[in-house]
Design a protein around this motif. Structure first.
Motif, PDB file in Angstrom:
ATOM      1  N   LEU A 229      28.237  39.407 -37.308  1.00  0.00           N
ATOM      2  CA  LEU A 229      27.190  39.973 -38.153  1.00  0.00           C
ATOM      3  C   LEU A 229      26.519  38.884 -38.981  1.00  0.00           C
ATOM      4  CD1 LEU A 229      25.847  42.638 -39.006  1.00  0.00           C
ATOM      5  CD2 LEU A 229      27.576  42.838 -40.807  1.00  0.00           C
ATOM      6  N   GLU A 230      27.306  37.895 -39.415  1.00  0.00           N
ATOM      7  CA  GLU A 230      26.778  36.813 -40.241  1.00  0.00           C
ATOM      8  C   GLU A 230      25.792  35.927 -39.486  1.00  0.00           C
ATOM      9  OE1 GLU A 230      30.009  37.503 -39.856  1.00  0.00           O
ATOM     10  OE2 GLU A 230      30.298  38.538 -41.776  1.00  0.00           O
ATOM     11  N   SER A 231      25.932  35.853 -38.155  1.00  0.00           N
ATOM     12  CA  SER A 231      25.067  34.974 -37.365  1.00  0.00           C
ATOM     13  C   SER A 231      23.765  35.632 -36.941  1.00  0.00           C
ATOM     14  CB  SER A 231      25.817  34.506 -36.105  1.00  0.00           C
ATOM     15  OG  SER A 231      26.053  35.604 -35.217  1.00  0.00           O
ATOM     16  N   LEU A 232      23.646  36.931 -37.183  1.00  0.00           N
ATOM     17  CA  LEU A 232      22.469  37.673 -36.736  1.00  0.00           C
ATOM     18  C   LEU A 232      21.363  37.638 -37.783  1.00  0.00           C
ATOM     19  CD1 LEU A 232      24.305  40.786 -35.274  1.00  0.00           C
ATOM     20  CD2 LEU A 232      23.336  38.864 -33.993  1.00  0.00           C
ATOM     21  N   PRO A 233      20.129  37.857 -37.372  1.00  0.00           N
ATOM     22  CA  PRO A 233      19.032  37.911 -38.346  1.00  0.00           C
ATOM     23  C   PRO A 233      19.192  39.118 -39.263  1.00  0.00           C
ATOM     24  CG  PRO A 233      18.267  38.648 -36.194  1.00  0.00           C
ATOM     25  CD  PRO A 233      19.641  38.081 -35.989  1.00  0.00           C
ATOM     26  N   ASN A 234      18.586  39.065 -40.430  1.00  0.00           N
ATOM     27  CA  ASN A 234      18.567  40.212 -41.321  1.00  0.00           C
ATOM     28  C   ASN A 234      17.549  41.199 -40.745  1.00  0.00           C
ATOM     29  OD1 ASN A 234      17.823  42.027 -43.482  1.00  0.00           O
ATOM     30  ND2 ASN A 234      18.867  40.634 -44.892  1.00  0.00           N
ATOM     31  N   TYR A 235      18.052  42.238 -40.087  1.00  0.00           N
ATOM     32  CA  TYR A 235      17.172  43.143 -39.356  1.00  0.00           C
ATOM     33  C   TYR A 235      16.265  43.954 -40.283  1.00  0.00           C
ATOM     34  CZ  TYR A 235      19.539  42.084 -34.991  1.00  0.00           C
ATOM     35  OH  TYR A 235      20.032  41.436 -33.878  1.00  0.00           O
ATOM     36  N   THR A 236      16.711  44.203 -41.501  1.00  0.00           N
ATOM     37  CA  THR A 236      15.847  44.920 -42.438  1.00  0.00           C
ATOM     38  C   THR A 236      14.616  44.091 -42.761  1.00  0.00           C
ATOM     39  OG1 THR A 236      17.769  46.026 -43.407  1.00  0.00           O
ATOM     40  CG2 THR A 236      15.726  46.035 -44.685  1.00  0.00           C
ATOM     41  N   LEU A 237      14.824  42.811 -43.084  1.00  0.00           N
ATOM     42  CA  LEU A 237      13.706  41.918 -43.387  1.00  0.00           C
ATOM     43  C   LEU A 237      12.812  41.730 -42.164  1.00  0.00           C
ATOM     44  CD1 LEU A 237      15.493  41.390 -45.886  1.00  0.00           C
ATOM     45  CD2 LEU A 237      14.913  38.974 -45.681  1.00  0.00           C
ATOM     46  N   LEU A 238      13.426  41.568 -40.997  1.00  0.00           N
ATOM     47  CA  LEU A 238      12.667  41.374 -39.762  1.00  0.00           C
ATOM     48  C   LEU A 238      11.798  42.595 -39.461  1.00  0.00           C
ATOM     49  CD1 LEU A 238      11.907  40.011 -37.111  1.00  0.00           C
ATOM     50  CD2 LEU A 238      14.139  40.687 -36.182  1.00  0.00           C
ATOM     51  N   ALA A 239      12.367  43.778 -39.608  1.00  0.00           N
ATOM     52  CA  ALA A 239      11.610  45.002 -39.339  1.00  0.00           C
ATOM     53  C   ALA A 239      10.461  45.164 -40.322  1.00  0.00           C
ATOM     54  CB  ALA A 239      12.529  46.215 -39.402  1.00  0.00           C
ATOM     55  N   ALA A 240      10.712  44.860 -41.602  1.00  0.00           N
ATOM     56  CA  ALA A 240       9.648  44.963 -42.608  1.00  0.00           C
ATOM     57  C   ALA A 240       8.507  44.005 -42.285  1.00  0.00           C
ATOM     58  CB  ALA A 240      10.209  44.676 -44.001  1.00  0.00           C
ATOM     59  N   ALA A 241       8.850  42.780 -41.908  1.00  0.00           N
ATOM     60  CA  ALA A 241       7.820  41.806 -41.541  1.00  0.00           C
ATOM     61  C   ALA A 241       7.031  42.292 -40.324  1.00  0.00           C
ATOM     62  CB  ALA A 241       8.464  40.452 -41.247  1.00  0.00           C
ATOM     63  N   ALA A 242       7.724  42.880 -39.359  1.00  0.00           N
ATOM     64  CA  ALA A 242       7.062  43.360 -38.148  1.00  0.00           C
ATOM     65  C   ALA A 242       6.095  44.497 -38.452  1.00  0.00           C
ATOM     66  CB  ALA A 242       8.112  43.818 -37.131  1.00  0.00           C
ATOM     67  N   VAL A 243       6.499  45.425 -39.314  1.00  0.00           N
ATOM     68  CA  VAL A 243       5.629  46.551 -39.665  1.00  0.00           C
ATOM     69  C   VAL A 243       4.379  46.059 -40.382  1.00  0.00           C
ATOM     70  CG1 VAL A 243       5.429  48.639 -41.065  1.00  0.00           C
ATOM     71  CG2 VAL A 243       7.508  48.235 -39.739  1.00  0.00           C
TER      72      VAL A 243
END
Length: 249
Positions: free
Chosen positions: A79-93
């Motif tokens: 989990l620590e090596s993965l991107p922050n999906y919340t931040l990534l999704a917000a940027a994408a939207v």
């Protein structure tokens, strides 16, 4: 509803998706995704009856004019090596909305998107470790796309992406969001996220252990925590899983 969701449009723009599953009605696409568990699959519903956000908060779901969807991911690695999906999704939207409409939205740390001072998007990422030790992430997004009337108690703080007939369809926006999600996942989405922040540089209030704190939002750590300088000069680092901002001015 006019212009029903079209999986062909979404899949054509996102060949990395394995499937798009659309229901007429659902309690929650988060529940649908976690129950079905198909990796790289987008779960959508025209209507939702039990949508929820961070800390289990109720989220208003209009019977008409909204976008309710959850992407189910099964990433490899810790989990620590993965991107922050919340931040990534917000940027994408935010990027998708700018690309298709030219509207400038802002991100309220950590997972809400605002337009003209009102919330129009909520994002929820939930991670679960499966029986086989693999990681499953349900990434949910709720968007007020074209909602013309809100409950009286929400009218002052909830907004809609479109208040006049939309210039794009819901399917086109969904397709662009996940296209941007894929593109930004291989780029510096963190800098983009920071550049669209609603709170950085502003005075904020938050509550921790029943104590109200006031300070200035100074910066974000690489993993998405908010750095706040309190009125007494002390710095606090806020975790999104524990604290929600109450005010920002």
């Amino acid at each position: 509803m006019k212009n029903p969701l079209d999986k062909k449009i979404i899949l054509a723009a996102n060949p990395w998706l394995k499937d798009v599953k659309i229901l007429e009605q659902s309690v929650s696409t988060q529940i649908d995704a976690k129950s079905d568990g198909q990796a790289d699959t987008l779960y959508m519903s025209e209507k939702q009856t039990g949508i929820y956000g961070r800390f289990g908060r109720e989220y208003f779901a209009s019977p008409d004019g909204g976008i309710y969807m959850t992407l189910l991911l099964r990433p490899t690695g810790s989990l620590e090596s993965l991107p922050n999906y919340t931040l990534l999704a917000a940027a994408a939207v935010v990027s998708a909305i700018e690309n298709l409409t030219g509207k400038k939205t802002e991100i309220k740390w950590v997972n809400d998107i605002y337009l003209d001072g009102k919330k129009i998007v909520g994002i929820l990422a939930e991670a679960q470790v499966q029986a086989d030790k693999s990681l499953q992430i349900a990434l949910g997004i709720g968007i007020n796309f074209y909602i013309q009337k809100f409950p009286e108690e929400l009218a002052h703080k909830a907004g809609s992406l479109f208040t006049e007939p939309p210039s794009v369809t819901r399917s086109e926006l969904v397709a662009e969001i996940w296209s941007e999600f894929y593109r930004l996942s291989n780029r510096d989405f963190f800098s983009f996220y920071k550049s669209r922040s609603l709170v950085l540089g502003k005075k904020v209030e938050f509550e921790e252990n029943k104590t109200l704190y006031k300070g200035k939002a100074m910066d974000l750590t690489p993993d998405g925590k908010l750095i706040v300088q309190l009125e007494n000069g002390q710095c606090k680092i806020l975790s999104s899983g524990e604290i929600s901002l109450k005010k920002w001015t």
